[in-house]
Design a protein around this motif. Structure first.
Motif, PDB file in Angstrom:
ATOM      1  N   ARG A 187       0.834  -1.218   0.000  1.00 43.63           N
ATOM      2  CA  ARG A 187       0.000   0.000   0.000  1.00 43.63           C
ATOM      3  C   ARG A 187       0.865   1.262   0.000  1.00 43.63           C
ATOM      4  N   GLN A 188       1.925   1.238   0.793  1.00 42.31           N
ATOM      5  CA  GLN A 188       2.813   2.398   0.826  1.00 42.31           C
ATOM      6  C   GLN A 188       3.487   2.610  -0.522  1.00 42.31           C
ATOM      7  N   LEU A 189       3.922   1.521  -1.162  1.00 43.34           N
ATOM      8  CA  LEU A 189       4.553   1.631  -2.470  1.00 43.34           C
ATOM      9  C   LEU A 189       3.574   2.167  -3.500  1.00 43.34           C
ATOM     10  N   MET A 190       2.345   1.671  -3.494  1.00 45.12           N
ATOM     11  CA  MET A 190       1.336   2.155  -4.441  1.00 45.12           C
ATOM     12  C   MET A 190       1.059   3.634  -4.218  1.00 45.12           C
ATOM     13  N   ALA A 191       1.038   4.063  -2.959  1.00 52.65           N
ATOM     14  CA  ALA A 191       0.818   5.486  -2.673  1.00 52.65           C
ATOM     15  C   ALA A 191       1.986   6.323  -3.193  1.00 52.65           C
ATOM     16  N   GLN A 192       3.203   5.801  -3.039  1.00 55.95           N
ATOM     17  CA  GLN A 192       4.377   6.536  -3.535  1.00 55.95           C
ATOM     18  C   GLN A 192       4.347   6.620  -5.058  1.00 55.95           C
ATOM     19  N   LEU A 193       3.951   5.538  -5.710  1.00 57.88           N
ATOM     20  CA  LEU A 193       3.906   5.538  -7.176  1.00 57.88           C
ATOM     21  C   LEU A 193       2.805   6.457  -7.701  1.00 57.88           C
ATOM     22  N   ALA A 194       1.757   6.644  -6.932  1.00 55.18           N
ATOM     23  CA  ALA A 194       0.656   7.509  -7.349  1.00 55.18           C
ATOM     24  C   ALA A 194       0.983   8.982  -7.148  1.00 55.18           C
ATOM     25  N   THR A 195       1.999   9.277  -6.357  1.00 55.72           N
ATOM     26  CA  THR A 195       2.382  10.666  -6.109  1.00 55.72           C
ATOM     27  C   THR A 195       3.329  11.131  -7.204  1.00 55.72           C
ATOM     28  N   PRO A 196       2.957  12.184  -7.935  1.00 53.11           N
ATOM     29  CA  PRO A 196       3.846  12.652  -8.994  1.00 53.11           C
ATOM     30  C   PRO A 196       5.167  13.172  -8.425  1.00 53.11           C
ATOM     31  N   ILE A 197       6.219  12.880  -9.125  1.00 51.86           N
ATOM     32  CA  ILE A 197       7.543  13.366  -8.721  1.00 51.86           C
ATOM     33  C   ILE A 197       7.820  14.638  -9.518  1.00 51.86           C
ATOM     34  N   PRO A 198       8.087  15.738  -8.838  1.00 52.79           N
ATOM     35  CA  PRO A 198       8.331  16.982  -9.580  1.00 52.79           C
ATOM     36  C   PRO A 198       9.627  16.889 -10.390  1.00 52.79           C
ATOM     37  N   ALA A 199       9.583  17.493 -11.563  1.00 53.37           N
ATOM     38  CA  ALA A 199      10.767  17.506 -12.425  1.00 53.37           C
ATOM     39  C   ALA A 199      11.783  18.488 -11.852  1.00 53.37           C
ATOM     40  N   PRO A 200      13.060  18.191 -12.016  1.00 56.46           N
ATOM     41  CA  PRO A 200      14.070  19.138 -11.541  1.00 56.46           C
ATOM     42  C   PRO A 200      14.043  20.413 -12.386  1.00 56.46           C
ATOM     43  N   PRO A 201      14.528  21.522 -11.855  1.00 56.94           N
ATOM     44  CA  PRO A 201      14.520  22.775 -12.607  1.00 56.94           C
ATOM     45  C   PRO A 201      15.281  22.618 -13.936  1.00 56.94           C
TER      46      PRO A 201
END
Length: 76
Positions: free
Chosen positions: A51-65
């Motif tokens: 569940r924690q992994l699925m939540a992490q995968l569902a959270t978008p990762i911001p692109a670096p500047p």
């Protein structure tokens, strides 16, 4: 056919064997209960981790500047 008479020593040996078998059974039952508990704990940890992994995968990762952005419409 003749039978061998049972002596008190034989009965004592049989009693000891029965007590040893009972002790073995008790240890086996205890080990089985512990194995079931370990399995249940491992399964709960697996489900929680999933569940924690699925939540992490569902959270978008911001692109670096300065990173290039992909177009939002990928149909063309």
């Amino acid at each position: 056919m003749t039978t061998t008479p049972i002596t008190m020593l034989d009965l004592d040996d049989l009693r000891c064997m029965a007590e040893d078998a009972e002790d073995d059974l008790r240890r086996t039952e205890t080990a089985l209960r512990q194995a079931r508990l370990n399995h249940e704990t491992a399964m709960r940890a697996y489900i929680l981790g999933s569940r924690q992994l699925m939540a992490q995968l569902a959270t978008p990762i911001p692109a670096p500047p300065g990173a290039m952005r992909l177009p939002t419409d990928m149909t063309t």
